[in-house]
Design a protein around this motif. Structure first.
Motif, PDB file in Angstrom:
ATOM      1  N   GLY A 202       0.805  -1.211   0.000  1.00  0.00           N
ATOM      2  CA  GLY A 202       0.000   0.000   0.000  1.00  0.00           C
ATOM      3  C   GLY A 202       0.843   1.267   0.000  1.00  0.00           C
ATOM      4  N   LEU A 203       2.027   1.202   0.618  1.00  0.00           N
ATOM      5  CA  LEU A 203       2.888   2.382   0.697  1.00  0.00           C
ATOM      6  C   LEU A 203       3.700   2.596  -0.576  1.00  0.00           C
ATOM      7  CD1 LEU A 203       4.379   1.956   4.322  1.00  0.00           C
ATOM      8  CD2 LEU A 203       2.547   3.517   3.601  1.00  0.00           C
ATOM      9  N   TYR A 204       3.933   1.516  -1.324  1.00  0.00           N
ATOM     10  CA  TYR A 204       4.892   1.574  -2.437  1.00  0.00           C
ATOM     11  C   TYR A 204       4.604   2.693  -3.442  1.00  0.00           C
ATOM     12  CZ  TYR A 204       8.373  -0.165  -5.706  1.00  0.00           C
ATOM     13  OH  TYR A 204       9.473  -0.275  -6.516  1.00  0.00           O
ATOM     14  N   PRO A 205       3.348   2.862  -3.866  1.00  0.00           N
ATOM     15  CA  PRO A 205       3.094   3.940  -4.842  1.00  0.00           C
ATOM     16  C   PRO A 205       3.413   5.333  -4.294  1.00  0.00           C
ATOM     17  CG  PRO A 205       1.241   2.409  -4.740  1.00  0.00           C
ATOM     18  CD  PRO A 205       2.124   2.087  -3.591  1.00  0.00           C
ATOM     19  N   HIS A 206       3.439   5.455  -2.970  1.00  0.00           N
ATOM     20  CA  HIS A 206       3.651   6.767  -2.351  1.00  0.00           C
ATOM     21  C   HIS A 206       5.055   6.926  -1.769  1.00  0.00           C
ATOM     22  CE1 HIS A 206      -0.714   7.032  -2.672  1.00  0.00           C
ATOM     23  NE2 HIS A 206      -0.801   5.880  -2.027  1.00  0.00           N
ATOM     24  N   LEU A 207       5.923   5.905  -1.991  1.00  0.00           N
ATOM     25  CA  LEU A 207       7.244   5.955  -1.364  1.00  0.00           C
ATOM     26  C   LEU A 207       8.061   7.193  -1.743  1.00  0.00           C
ATOM     27  CD1 LEU A 207       8.824   2.391  -1.094  1.00  0.00           C
ATOM     28  CD2 LEU A 207       8.039   3.920   0.691  1.00  0.00           C
ATOM     29  N   PRO A 208       8.080   7.605  -3.019  1.00  0.00           N
ATOM     30  CA  PRO A 208       8.858   8.817  -3.327  1.00  0.00           C
ATOM     31  C   PRO A 208       8.419  10.017  -2.489  1.00  0.00           C
ATOM     32  CG  PRO A 208       8.271   7.671  -5.353  1.00  0.00           C
ATOM     33  CD  PRO A 208       7.526   6.992  -4.248  1.00  0.00           C
ATOM     34  N   GLU A 209       7.098  10.160  -2.297  1.00  0.00           N
ATOM     35  CA  GLU A 209       6.612  11.287  -1.491  1.00  0.00           C
ATOM     36  C   GLU A 209       6.958  11.093  -0.012  1.00  0.00           C
ATOM     37  OE1 GLU A 209       4.763   9.541  -3.581  1.00  0.00           O
ATOM     38  OE2 GLU A 209       4.111  10.928  -5.151  1.00  0.00           O
ATOM     39  N   ILE A 210       6.841   9.850   0.481  1.00  0.00           N
ATOM     40  CA  ILE A 210       7.147   9.579   1.888  1.00  0.00           C
ATOM     41  C   ILE A 210       8.616   9.874   2.171  1.00  0.00           C
ATOM     42  CG2 ILE A 210       7.345   7.743   3.630  1.00  0.00           C
ATOM     43  CD1 ILE A 210       4.865   6.445   2.345  1.00  0.00           C
ATOM     44  N   ILE A 211       9.497   9.378   1.294  1.00  0.00           N
ATOM     45  CA  ILE A 211      10.934   9.576   1.506  1.00  0.00           C
ATOM     46  C   ILE A 211      11.293  11.052   1.352  1.00  0.00           C
ATOM     47  CG2 ILE A 211      13.228   9.044   0.576  1.00  0.00           C
ATOM     48  CD1 ILE A 211      11.969   6.214  -0.099  1.00  0.00           C
ATOM     49  N   ALA A 212      10.664  11.697   0.387  1.00  0.00           N
ATOM     50  CA  ALA A 212      10.917  13.138   0.206  1.00  0.00           C
ATOM     51  C   ALA A 212      10.487  13.920   1.445  1.00  0.00           C
ATOM     52  CB  ALA A 212      10.165  13.648  -1.026  1.00  0.00           C
ATOM     53  N   PHE A 213       9.438  13.449   2.110  1.00  0.00           N
ATOM     54  CA  PHE A 213       8.987  14.111   3.338  1.00  0.00           C
ATOM     55  C   PHE A 213       9.961  13.851   4.484  1.00  0.00           C
ATOM     56  CE2 PHE A 213       6.748  14.137   7.377  1.00  0.00           C
ATOM     57  CZ  PHE A 213       6.119  15.376   7.343  1.00  0.00           C
ATOM     58  N   LEU A 214      10.523  12.629   4.528  1.00  0.00           N
ATOM     59  CA  LEU A 214      11.397  12.256   5.640  1.00  0.00           C
ATOM     60  C   LEU A 214      12.766  12.928   5.564  1.00  0.00           C
ATOM     61  CD1 LEU A 214      10.630   8.412   5.841  1.00  0.00           C
ATOM     62  CD2 LEU A 214       9.986  10.141   7.529  1.00  0.00           C
ATOM     63  N   ILE A 215      13.284  13.125   4.369  1.00  0.00           N
ATOM     64  CA  ILE A 215      14.656  13.641   4.232  1.00  0.00           C
ATOM     65  C   ILE A 215      14.862  14.950   4.993  1.00  0.00           C
ATOM     66  CG2 ILE A 215      16.324  14.570   2.571  1.00  0.00           C
ATOM     67  CD1 ILE A 215      15.403  12.340   0.635  1.00  0.00           C
ATOM     68  N   PRO A 216      13.973  15.950   4.886  1.00  0.00           N
ATOM     69  CA  PRO A 216      14.196  17.191   5.655  1.00  0.00           C
ATOM     70  C   PRO A 216      14.171  16.979   7.167  1.00  0.00           C
ATOM     71  CG  PRO A 216      12.577  17.549   3.911  1.00  0.00           C
ATOM     72  CD  PRO A 216      12.808  16.073   3.985  1.00  0.00           C
ATOM     73  N   LEU A 217      13.478  15.918   7.622  1.00  0.00           N
ATOM     74  CA  LEU A 217      13.427  15.669   9.063  1.00  0.00           C
ATOM     75  C   LEU A 217      14.789  15.229   9.615  1.00  0.00           C
ATOM     76  CD1 LEU A 217       9.974  13.855   9.468  1.00  0.00           C
ATOM     77  CD2 LEU A 217      10.524  16.249   9.872  1.00  0.00           C
ATOM     78  N   LEU A 218      15.705  14.848   8.723  1.00  0.00           N
ATOM     79  CA  LEU A 218      17.061  14.549   9.164  1.00  0.00           C
ATOM     80  C   LEU A 218      17.741  15.774   9.776  1.00  0.00           C
ATOM     81  CD1 LEU A 218      18.315  12.353   6.168  1.00  0.00           C
ATOM     82  CD2 LEU A 218      17.917  11.560   8.511  1.00  0.00           C
ATOM     83  N   ASP A 219      17.211  16.953   9.454  1.00  0.00           N
ATOM     84  CA  ASP A 219      17.787  18.196   9.975  1.00  0.00           C
ATOM     85  C   ASP A 219      16.876  18.858  11.015  1.00  0.00           C
ATOM     86  OD1 ASP A 219      20.139  18.206   8.244  1.00  0.00           O
ATOM     87  OD2 ASP A 219      18.733  18.569   6.607  1.00  0.00           O
ATOM     88  N   ASP A 220      15.915  18.103  11.547  1.00  0.00           N
ATOM     89  CA  ASP A 220      14.993  18.680  12.534  1.00  0.00           C
ATOM     90  C   ASP A 220      15.765  19.169  13.760  1.00  0.00           C
ATOM     91  OD1 ASP A 220      11.756  18.471  13.024  1.00  0.00           O
ATOM     92  OD2 ASP A 220      12.881  18.367  14.915  1.00  0.00           O
ATOM     93  N   LYS A 221      15.225  20.154  14.455  1.00  0.00           N
ATOM     94  CA  LYS A 221      15.912  20.710  15.620  1.00  0.00           C
ATOM     95  C   LYS A 221      15.936  19.759  16.804  1.00  0.00           C
ATOM     96  CE  LYS A 221      13.867  23.808  18.212  1.00  0.00           C
ATOM     97  NZ  LYS A 221      13.183  25.041  18.671  1.00  0.00           N
ATOM     98  N   PHE A 222      14.984  18.780  16.824  1.00  0.00           N
ATOM     99  CA  PHE A 222      14.910  17.855  17.946  1.00  0.00           C
ATOM    100  C   PHE A 222      15.719  16.586  17.620  1.00  0.00           C
ATOM    101  CE2 PHE A 222      11.148  20.483  18.485  1.00  0.00           C
ATOM    102  CZ  PHE A 222      11.234  20.803  19.841  1.00  0.00           C
ATOM    103  N   PRO A 223      16.712  16.260  18.439  1.00  0.00           N
ATOM    104  CA  PRO A 223      17.592  15.133  18.116  1.00  0.00           C
ATOM    105  C   PRO A 223      16.870  13.794  17.998  1.00  0.00           C
ATOM    106  CG  PRO A 223      18.031  15.968  20.345  1.00  0.00           C
ATOM    107  CD  PRO A 223      17.148  16.956  19.673  1.00  0.00           C
ATOM    108  N   LEU A 224      15.822  13.570  18.808  1.00  0.00           N
ATOM    109  CA  LEU A 224      15.135  12.281  18.719  1.00  0.00           C
ATOM    110  C   LEU A 224      14.315  12.159  17.444  1.00  0.00           C
ATOM    111  CD1 LEU A 224      14.119  11.705  22.447  1.00  0.00           C
ATOM    112  CD2 LEU A 224      15.886  10.532  21.131  1.00  0.00           C
TER     113      LEU A 224
END
Length: 923
Positions: free
Chosen positions: A458-480
């Motif tokens: 179910g996630l596969y068709p949306h993976l590019p959008e999911i991963i694109a959303f996650l990448i900026p969170l690598l720089d989130d201000k909260f370490p956890l």
């Protein structure tokens, strides 16, 4: 006689005063603990020292409770080591003093006495102490709260005491390579054995102890005292796995008691109710099936209990339900209510210790407790189906992790069905951008990672959008949030790599790669750890796709290497080793080696031979040596010699640690053996000069006969590797190596250590093809061990079966005159095993043996011809022309031998796919 001996012993006042004085100092935080402990050890040499401790626990009314408790705990530890060597009169005295303590007015004394009693039951079994049962029954029937509580605590305690004893004693001596799984099974077995002790006939008793105790325990479910309800329920729960007749026949009463206690005012009682339902659903689900809807409804409610421990125990139910293979429909209708509860539980609790740890940046020095025990996995030759070590084994299990695990397993059972309920909740949590809601956002990212496997369709068709959303969170201000994003991205590694051929997918891979490398250099230690682990996962999937990025990867990893503290340094070693495994020989270029090797060699030289930080470095060098191959030769000599020195020092330390200058630690031997295997694999025949100038052969033979399973496992792996590349240096002790290896294949040895048997079997096969006829003295002994393995293959390790089939074939190839006369006894099971083996040179060797044996005695395989044909048909392609010709000759030979219709009759029993493959061989 025993009673008289008990009555005769009395403590001397002077001795009593001295021991109490030492105990008082022992519990004082400001005293010389080491000196006091030595004095106590001195006293322990006196035969009646434990009598004094029992007397102080039971009778020292004028002393503080802390001193009496210290006496009891020291008594417990002493009895574990010395009880069997005590005189019967002293044993009897100690037992007689403990029993009255069950009803002591002070709870600490009662509970301490219960702990000592549990140890004695563990050591001597209940059958050796019939007075104990009588005392327990008297206490339970007394209507005195102290006596009832003391008795029930003693009944409830064994499993918990045993767990404590095992963990405190085994972790002091555990082989550090040991996987927790095997020891967890031992613990469970022992905890099952103790309840079973109550379900045996005891001389002098009219009925079994459990039949006497069970009705009383069930009656206490209705006690007005919460502590008695808790202890009685905990006691009965211990018997669920073994299910004695007394509990089986009282199951309706037990279940009714659980339903009544389900809403108990005591959180401890509610927790035990949940634990009971979890155990029942795991081992006896049929008992719950008539009540399942009500049980699920209840567990759903208490999964959000205000007491986190109750909620944690309740949440264990969801995984247990799915693992019990119950109909999925039974839980399906509850999913829309269950999933929000799990997601809510996945947010960090305010008192979660991780919140404190997450505040530590790299300027905070590591504490000793930050350095988790590490477990090295000994080399295993064959299928990669061994049990993996769980890095979280020593982490605290809590409601957050349990709920995430529950969501994970639900996603694997129900797949995309859960997405319509879950995804809107995730999107809602991710849409809250204010700082106060960061825990909700973090839980949402965790949930995405938890369902990455089960809901991938179910996630596969949306993976590019999911991963694109996650990448900026690598720089989130909260370490956890940064750390959980690393983990969640790693869960999609396989699919990130799959999309790499597309331009957008390639760009996204680059962003993930660079994002994780950036986080590897994060200033927060928790993020460093998560990023390194995630990157290692990505490396495994990416393999050669990493080659264009090698330089930047190495620069980041070695920059991290220079700045990380000890705990995270271990993870960098793992990432470097995984990189070497992934890219192999591509690493063997001067520009890469100039970045990689100098810091590692510098650290290698700095660490002493007793420094445990050598372990991950040895593992790292093993992967690098295998990847570089002959390119590692410039670094090989000092590495090889260090391994030899480490093994020598530890073998000396095992018998005389003072002379060795270090304490014995078998992991130094195991890691050194495995690195030597890596050198043999990487350098090939280039290792011969190093072996020739060393005493490796003698050290290796000692290791092959070592009592440690993990040492033997790595030793036989190295034996096989050396057999491949420099067998000449094994010749002087060849028969001793072969005898040691053959002993590992006896049925009792296989049961004790299948991994050792696997490697020994493989090593015999490697030696066979190198030493040829010199193998003949052990051929029949080995065959007599291999045949039962092949004939009883069900449930055995797949790798052992494959190696057994290959080694049997190699023996038949080299010594067909010895093996062929017996082939009618093993041909069917052997051919069945050969079908499982993938096409490679080892399978070729096995079939050369098959052909040699058939040529020697053609009639020996006639009754198993159909099995032989299936084995031949298992080949996708025989690349060796001469072997292909031999197989053709075998098949055509049988076709001519059975020209009277027997051939056609055999062919009629084969499936069309098998016949199609056999057509390649001109039959």
């Amino acid at each position: 006689m025993a009673t008289a001996a008990v009555a005769l012993w009395q403590p001397r006042e002077e001795g009593l005063r001295e021991i109490c004085g030492l105990l008082e100092q022992h519990i004082s935080p400001n005293s010389d603990q080491c000196g006091i402990w030595q004095q106590l050890q001195h006293y322990s040499q006196f035969p009646d020292f434990n009598n004094y401790l029992a007397f102080i626990l039971a009778h020292a009314e004028g002393k503080s409770v802390e001193i009496r408790q210290a006496a009891g705990l020291l008594l417990k530890n002493n009895l574990r080591a010395t009880f069997s060597s005590l005189s019967p009169s002293h044993q009897q005295y100690i037992k007689s003093e403990l029993l009255p303590c069950l009803g002591a007015t002070d709870r600490t004394i009662r509970f301490t006495a219960g702990t000592v009693i549990s140890v004695l039951v563990l050591l001597g079994r209940l059958i050796g102490w019939p007075e104990l049962l009588q005392a327990l029954v008297r206490c339970l029937d007394s209507n005195d709260l102290n006596h009832m509580e003391g008795a029930m605590d003693a009944i409830c305690k064994p499993s918990f005491v045993i767990l404590h004893l095992l963990f405190t004693s085994w972790f002091a001596v555990l082989p550090r390579t040991t996987c927790y799984g095997a020891y967890r099974a031992d613990i469970i077995q022992i905890c099952e054995d103790i309840p079973e002790e109550l379900d045996v006939d005891v001389p002098g008793l009219s009925e079994r102890p459990i039949n006497i105790l069970m009705p009383r325990l069930l009656q206490f479910f209705q006690s007005p005292h919460a502590v008695l309800r808790k202890l009685s329920l905990g006691s009965v729960n211990q018997f669920i796995v073994v299910m004695p007749t007394a509990l089986f026949m009282s199951m309706d009463q037990y279940l009714q008691g659980l339903f009544v206690l389900a809403h108990d005012s005591s959180a401890d009682v509610r927790k035990l109710v949940c634990a009971a339902f979890v155990q029942l659903i795991e081992v006896r689900p049929s008992f719950l099936e008539p009540h399942l809807r009500n049980v699920i409804e209840y567990i759903l409610q208490v999964s959000k209990d205000p007491d986190d421990e109750v909620a944690l125990e309740a949440c264990e139910f969801w995984s247990a339900y799915c693992d019990a293979n119950l109909p999925s429909d039974g839980l399906r209708e509850f999913l829309p209510r269950l999933i929000p509860v799990l997601l809510s539980n996945m947010a960090y609790a305010d008192d979660d210790e991780s919140l404190v740890d997450a505040e530590e940046d790299e300027s905070f020095p590591d504490r000793d407790q930050d350095l988790k025990p590490r477990f090295h996995s000994s080399r295993l030759h064959g299928s990669e189906d061994g049990e993996e070590v769980d890095d979280d084994t020593v982490n605290v299990w809590n409601l957050r992790k349990c709920s995430a695990a529950g969501l994970d397993i639900l996603s694997n059972v129900y797949g995309d069905e859960i997405l319509p309920t879950l995804m809107p909740l995730i999107q809602q949590k991710l849409s809250t951008t204010n700082d106060s809601a960061w825990k909700e956002r973090e839980a949402a990212v965790l949930a995405i990672g938890a369902i990455a496997e089960g809901c991938i369709n179910g996630l596969y068709p949306h993976l590019p959008e999911i991963i694109a959303f996650l990448i900026p969170l690598l720089d989130d201000k909260f370490p956890l949030i940064r750390s959980i994003t690393c983990w969640t991205l790693s869960r999609f590694s396989k699919y990130i790599i799959q999309g790499i051929d597309d331009q957008n997918g390639s760009e996204q891979f680059d962003k993930v790669l660079i994002g994780l490398l950036r986080r590897i250099l994060d200033t927060n230690k928790r993020v460093q750890e998560a990023a390194c682990s995630a990157f290692a996962t990505l490396e495994e999937e990416a393999a050669e796709e990493l080659v264009p990025h090698l330089e930047v990867i190495l620069q980041h990893l070695l920059c991290a290497y220079s700045k990380y503290q000890r705990r995270n340094l271990r993870i960098v070693y793992d990432a470097i080793g995984t990189l070497a495994d992934a890219v192999g020989g591509e690493l063997n270029q001067p520009k890469y080696l100039d970045i990689l090797m100098p810091p590692l060699i510098s650290k290698w030289q700095q660490l002493s031979n007793s420094d445990k930080d050598l372990f991950p470095l040895l593992e790292c060098f093993t992967s690098i040596a295998q990847a570089l191959g002959p390119g590692f030769s410039q670094f090989a000599e000092p590495v090889f010699q260090r391994c030899i020195n480490l093994i020598q020092i530890q073998q000396l330390a095992k018998v005389d640690h003072v002379a060795a200058g270090v304490q014995y630690d078998r992991e130094f031997i195991i890691c050194s053996l495995d690195l030597l295997s890596g050198l043999a694999e990487g350098l090939g025949s280039g290792i011969e000069s190093l072996v020739a100038q060393s005493n490796l052969r003698e050290l290796l033979l000692q290791c092959c006969m070592d009592g440690g399973v993990d040492i033997r496992q790595s030793a036989f792996a190295l034996l096989g590797d050396l057999a491949r590349v420099c067998p000449v240096h094994l010749h002087p002790r060849l028969q001793e190596f072969l005898d040691a290896a053959a002993k590992q294949l006896h049925s009792s040895a296989v049961k004790e250590a299948v991994s050792v048997a696997n490697n020994a079997c493989w090593a015999i096969g490697e030696l066979t093809v190198k030493v040829r006829q010199e193998i003949s003295p052990i051929v029949l002994a080995v065959i007599s061990c291999l045949v039962p393995i092949l004939q009883n293959a069900e449930g055995l390790n797949k790798s052992l079966i494959e190696n057994s089939a290959i080694t049997l074939g190699r023996l038949g190839w080299v010594c067909p005159e010895l093996v062929a006369p017996h082939m009618e006894h093993f041909m069917q099971s052997w051919c069945t095993a050969l079908c499982m083996i993938r096409d490679d040179f080892e399978k070729e060797d096995a079939f050369r043996g098959l052909c040699a044996m058939v040529r020697a005695i053609p009639l020996g395989a006639v009754s198993s011809l159909a099995y032989l044909c299936k084995a031949i048909a298992s080949w996708h392609e025989i690349r060796s022309e001469d072997l292909n010709n031999e197989v053709c000759e075998v098949l055509n030979g049988y076709k001519q031998m059975l020209a009277n219709g027997g051939w056609e009759q055999c062919m009629a029993t084969l499936e069309p796919s098998v016949l199609h493959r056999l057509s390649r061989y001109q039959v």
